[in-house]
Every structure is written in C-alpha cells, then in structure tokens.
Design a protein around this motif. Structure first.
Motif, PDB file in Angstrom:
ATOM      1  N   THR A 136     137.480  38.509 146.037  1.00 46.93           N
ATOM      2  CA  THR A 136     137.018  37.042 146.267  1.00 46.93           C
ATOM      3  C   THR A 136     137.597  35.543 145.488  1.00 46.93           C
ATOM      4  OG1 THR A 136     134.589  37.913 146.782  1.00 46.93           O
ATOM      5  CG2 THR A 136     134.745  35.659 145.908  1.00 46.93           C
ATOM      6  N   CYS A 137     138.118  34.642 146.199  1.00 49.94           N
ATOM      7  CA  CYS A 137     138.501  33.402 145.807  1.00 49.94           C
ATOM      8  C   CYS A 137     138.099  32.575 146.506  1.00 49.94           C
ATOM      9  CB  CYS A 137     140.213  33.343 146.553  1.00 49.94           C
ATOM     10  SG  CYS A 137     140.916  31.794 145.617  1.00 49.94           S
ATOM     11  N   SER A 138     137.090  31.432 145.004  1.00 47.00           N
ATOM     12  CA  SER A 138     137.046  30.128 145.575  1.00 47.00           C
ATOM     13  C   SER A 138     135.338  30.939 145.676  1.00 47.00           C
ATOM     14  CB  SER A 138     137.151  29.011 145.162  1.00 47.00           C
ATOM     15  OG  SER A 138     138.189  28.919 144.799  1.00 47.00           O
ATOM     16  N   GLY A 139     134.503  31.367 145.943  1.00 49.58           N
ATOM     17  CA  GLY A 139     133.254  32.003 147.448  1.00 49.58           C
ATOM     18  C   GLY A 139     133.834  32.485 148.504  1.00 49.58           C
ATOM     19  N   LYS A 141     135.630  35.369 151.108  1.00 47.41           N
ATOM     20  CA  LYS A 141     136.040  36.926 151.047  1.00 47.41           C
ATOM     21  C   LYS A 141     137.910  36.859 151.275  1.00 47.41           C
ATOM     22  CE  LYS A 141     131.949  39.465 150.657  1.00 47.41           C
ATOM     23  NZ  LYS A 141     131.723  40.512 149.114  1.00 47.41           N
ATOM     24  N   ASP A 253     134.322  43.255 144.702  1.00 45.76           N
ATOM     25  CA  ASP A 253     135.098  41.805 145.520  1.00 45.76           C
ATOM     26  C   ASP A 253     134.627  40.578 144.125  1.00 45.76           C
ATOM     27  OD1 ASP A 253     135.207  42.632 148.345  1.00 45.76           O
ATOM     28  OD2 ASP A 253     133.391  41.167 149.138  1.00 45.76           O
ATOM     29  N   GLU A 255     135.338  37.460 141.904  1.00 44.69           N
ATOM     30  CA  GLU A 255     135.932  36.254 141.683  1.00 44.69           C
ATOM     31  C   GLU A 255     137.149  36.245 141.245  1.00 44.69           C
ATOM     32  OE1 GLU A 255     134.635  33.350 143.613  1.00 44.69           O
ATOM     33  OE2 GLU A 255     137.148  33.330 142.700  1.00 44.69           O
ATOM     34  N   CYS A 257     139.520  33.569 141.138  1.00 46.09           N
ATOM     35  CA  CYS A 257     139.765  32.180 140.803  1.00 46.09           C
ATOM     36  C   CYS A 257     139.204  30.659 140.411  1.00 46.09           C
ATOM     37  CB  CYS A 257     140.190  31.232 142.901  1.00 46.09           C
ATOM     38  SG  CYS A 257     141.353  32.107 143.879  1.00 46.09           S
ATOM     39  N   GLU A 258     138.105  31.529 139.709  1.00 47.92           N
ATOM     40  CA  GLU A 258     137.723  30.928 138.198  1.00 47.92           C
ATOM     41  C   GLU A 258     137.580  32.002 137.139  1.00 47.92           C
ATOM     42  OE1 GLU A 258     134.133  30.967 139.496  1.00 47.92           O
ATOM     43  OE2 GLU A 258     134.655  29.933 141.730  1.00 47.92           O
TER      44      GLU A 258
END
Ligand code: DCM
Ligand code: DCM
Ligand code: DCM
Ligand code: ZN
Length: 292
Positions: A136-139, A141, A253, A255, A257-258
């Motif tokens: 997942t990247c910034s929410g 998928k 999945d 996250e 990107c954070e």
C-alpha cells in the motif's frame, strides 16, 4: 521508477556529447535527455517494440533480504537484460552503418537503461521485480515495484516543488556542491561496492573509460561483456534490495509510503538517481569527448 525518475538524469555533458545529444534528439525532445528518457517505457507496450520489454531489467536470482548478488552468466545468460542492452546500444549509438532513427533509438535506450539499472527492483528476480508483492502507498493498494515510484512522487511533491525539473536541479546541486560532491570520483570508478569482474584492473584508468573504449575498439559486444561498469552498477542497486527494499515485515499489504520504510528509502532513491544521471553523462562523455 516512472517518468519522474528518468527525467532527472542527463546533466554534466561535455561539449561533443552535448552537441550529439542535441542534434540527435532535436526539438521533439527539447534537445535534451530528460524528455527523451521516457520514450523506452512508452514504446515497450507497442507491438513493434515488444522485444524491448525485457531489456529494462536483469532478474538477479538471489535471495533478498538475506543474500543479494548479480551474476552476468546466471542472470543474463540469453543476453536479454539491461546489462547486455547497455553494451548493445553503446555500440549502436556510434555505428556508422545505422540510420538517424536507429541512432536516436540507441541514444534513447542508453538514456533510459542507465536510469533503470539504478533502480534496485530492476535488478531483482523476486516476484518479477516486486510487481507481484502486494503493498500500500498512501492508502492505495498497489505493489512493491509501484511503491517505489509512489515514494519518489510523494517526495518530489513534498520537498522538490513537485516537478522533475526542480528535482533534477536539486540533485545536480547536491552533486556539484552538496553531500554527493565527495562521491563522484567513486561513482566513475564503478568499483565502490563490487568485486573485480575481470583481471584488467592493474592500470588506474577509470572503469567507465576502460569499458567504453574496449567496447568501441572491438565493436563486438559478445567479446567484451560482461562490461565492468554496468555489472558494478547493477550490484550496487541490487545491494539495496537487501538493505532497504525488501526490509519490511511481510504483513498483508503493508503501508510503505509512510514511516520508517519511506524515511529509509528516500535517501537511497535520491542517491541512485543522482549517481546514474552523473554516470550517464560520463558514459556519453567518454564516447564522444574521450574522457568522463
Ligand atoms: N508506473 C506507473 N505508476 C506507478 C509505477 C510505474 O504508471 N506507480 C509506470 C511508469 C513507467 C512504468 O510503469 O512508465 C515502469 O515503471 P518503472 O520504471 O518504475 O519500473
Ligand atoms: N535491434 C537492436 N539491437 C540490435 C539489432 C537490432 O535493438 N543489435 C533492433 C533495431 C530495430 C529492430 O531490432 O528496431 C530490428 O532490427 P533489424 O531490422 O536490424 O533486425
Ligand atoms: N520489471 C522488472 N523486473 C521484472 C519484470 C518487470 O523490473 N522481472 C519492471 C518493468 C517495468 C515494471 O517492472 O518497469 C512493470 O513491469 P510490467 O510492465 O511487465 O508489469
Ligand atoms: Zn524502464
């Protein structure tokens, strides 16, 4: 890693290389390597260029994050990989028997592949370079491969004004006067994290010069592959698969990107893009001006 990454490479050209680039690319590409770098990704889905799809990467059969390695014989036996492609298009870009369109194609491929080889997931077989790993990247998928483009985009938006031009200018400043300025000699040597590929390294000639001269002297890629520099670049990229790229908990999945993953990835992405842009210029400078 998408258009943003490729558009940041292509500064530091010497006079003859610059002139060749401008003449060869023309107004269609604003006379510059940045806009031309995306061509190879655009055409690979066209039937006429399907053959070029597998030239964008080398599927290193290693085992990240515990063991990282790239071997030309093991990973590019059929010579259909980014290592062989860089050699092939280096000979073609100066081949007097080719027409202007083929020369421009060769330059656009070199432009693109010297960037791709710096992307750790383009030097990794696992899950087709991460494309088959859910993340997942910034929410949103997506997959691990696309996460790396997502992180780059997020970082360029956050601290580089959201444009590839500003991002490129910021990386160039880092190279000229900033944190990267002490690294450039090492970038040209191609040896920073690699073992010698062959036994030709008694002399002090920078490897980029030796590779390009050997290649152009024989005009026979089969004779001189593995080229020392592209393999060395690939090994540097691939090492990041063990240190950062595959270094996350295999939850469903995650996250990426954070948080820590993102914080650790951004300096690597900046380094790899700056480095490969600088190396691309040096490569072309040796071809057209005789020295990096
Ligand atoms: N790509 C995309 N969106 C992403 C990641 C990649 O549209 N999140 C596209 C852009 C490139 C191609 O996929 O043209 C290949 O990406 P890369 O070079 O990052 O492997
Ligand atoms: N081609 C290439 N590298 C080579 C030979 C050919 O990229 N060493 C590409 C250029 C053309 C296509 O393959 O787009 C067909 O080339 P040819 O007509 O020479 O077979
Ligand atoms: N890719 C890769 N390694 C693979 C397969 C693909 O690095 N083994 C790259 C090529 C594209 C991106 O991943 O830039 C997306 O691939 P595809 O277009 O094949 O989905
Ligand atoms: Zn590509």
């Amino acid at each position: 890693w998408g258009n943003l990454g490729h558009q940041t490479i292509g500064y530091f050209l010497a006079p003859n290389a610059l002139s060749f680039v401008q003449t060869t690319l023309g107004s269609q590409y604003n006379f510059s390597l940045g806009p031309a770098a995306t061509w190879a990704d655009m055409v690979k889905s066209e039937p006429a260029f399907t053959w070029s799809k597998n030239l964008h990467f080398v599927d290193a059969e290693d085992d990240p994050p515990s063991s990282c390695s790239v071997e030309e014989i093991r990973d590019c036996a059929d010579q259909i990989c980014v290592l062989a492609a860089i050699a092939n298009y280096t000979t073609r870009v100066v081949d007097p028997t080719l027409d202007a369109e083929q020369i421009q194609e060769a330059l656009k491929f070199i432009d693109h592949f010297v960037g791709d080889i710096g992307q750790p997931l383009h030097v990794e077989a696992v899950a087709a370079g991460g494309n088959d790993i859910d993340a997942t990247c910034s929410g949103s998928k997506t997959n691990l491969h696309a996460v790396h483009t997502g992180m780059l985009t997020k970082n360029v938006d956050a601290v580089h004004g959201g444009t590839s031009e500003q991002y490129a200018a910021d990386l160039v400043a880092e190279i000229q006067t900033g944190a990267f300025s002490s690294l450039t000699a090492d970038w040209l040597s191609c040896t920073s994290t690699t073992e010698p590929v062959n036994n030709k390294r008694e002399d002090a000639t920078p490897s980029i010069e030796r590779d390009v001269r050997a290649l152009l002297a024989t005009r026979d890629t089969a004779m001189v592959t593995p080229l020392e520099c592209p393999l060395g670049w690939a090994r540097e990229s691939n090492a990041f698969d063990c240190s950062t790229v595959f270094n996350f908990e295999p939850e469903e999945d995650p996250e990426l990107c954070e948080g820590t993953y993102f914080t650790n990835a951004i300096p690597v992405i900046d380094l790899q893009l700056a480095k490969q842009g600088f190396r691309l210029a040096a490569w072309l400078n040796v071809i057209f001006d005789g020295a990096p």
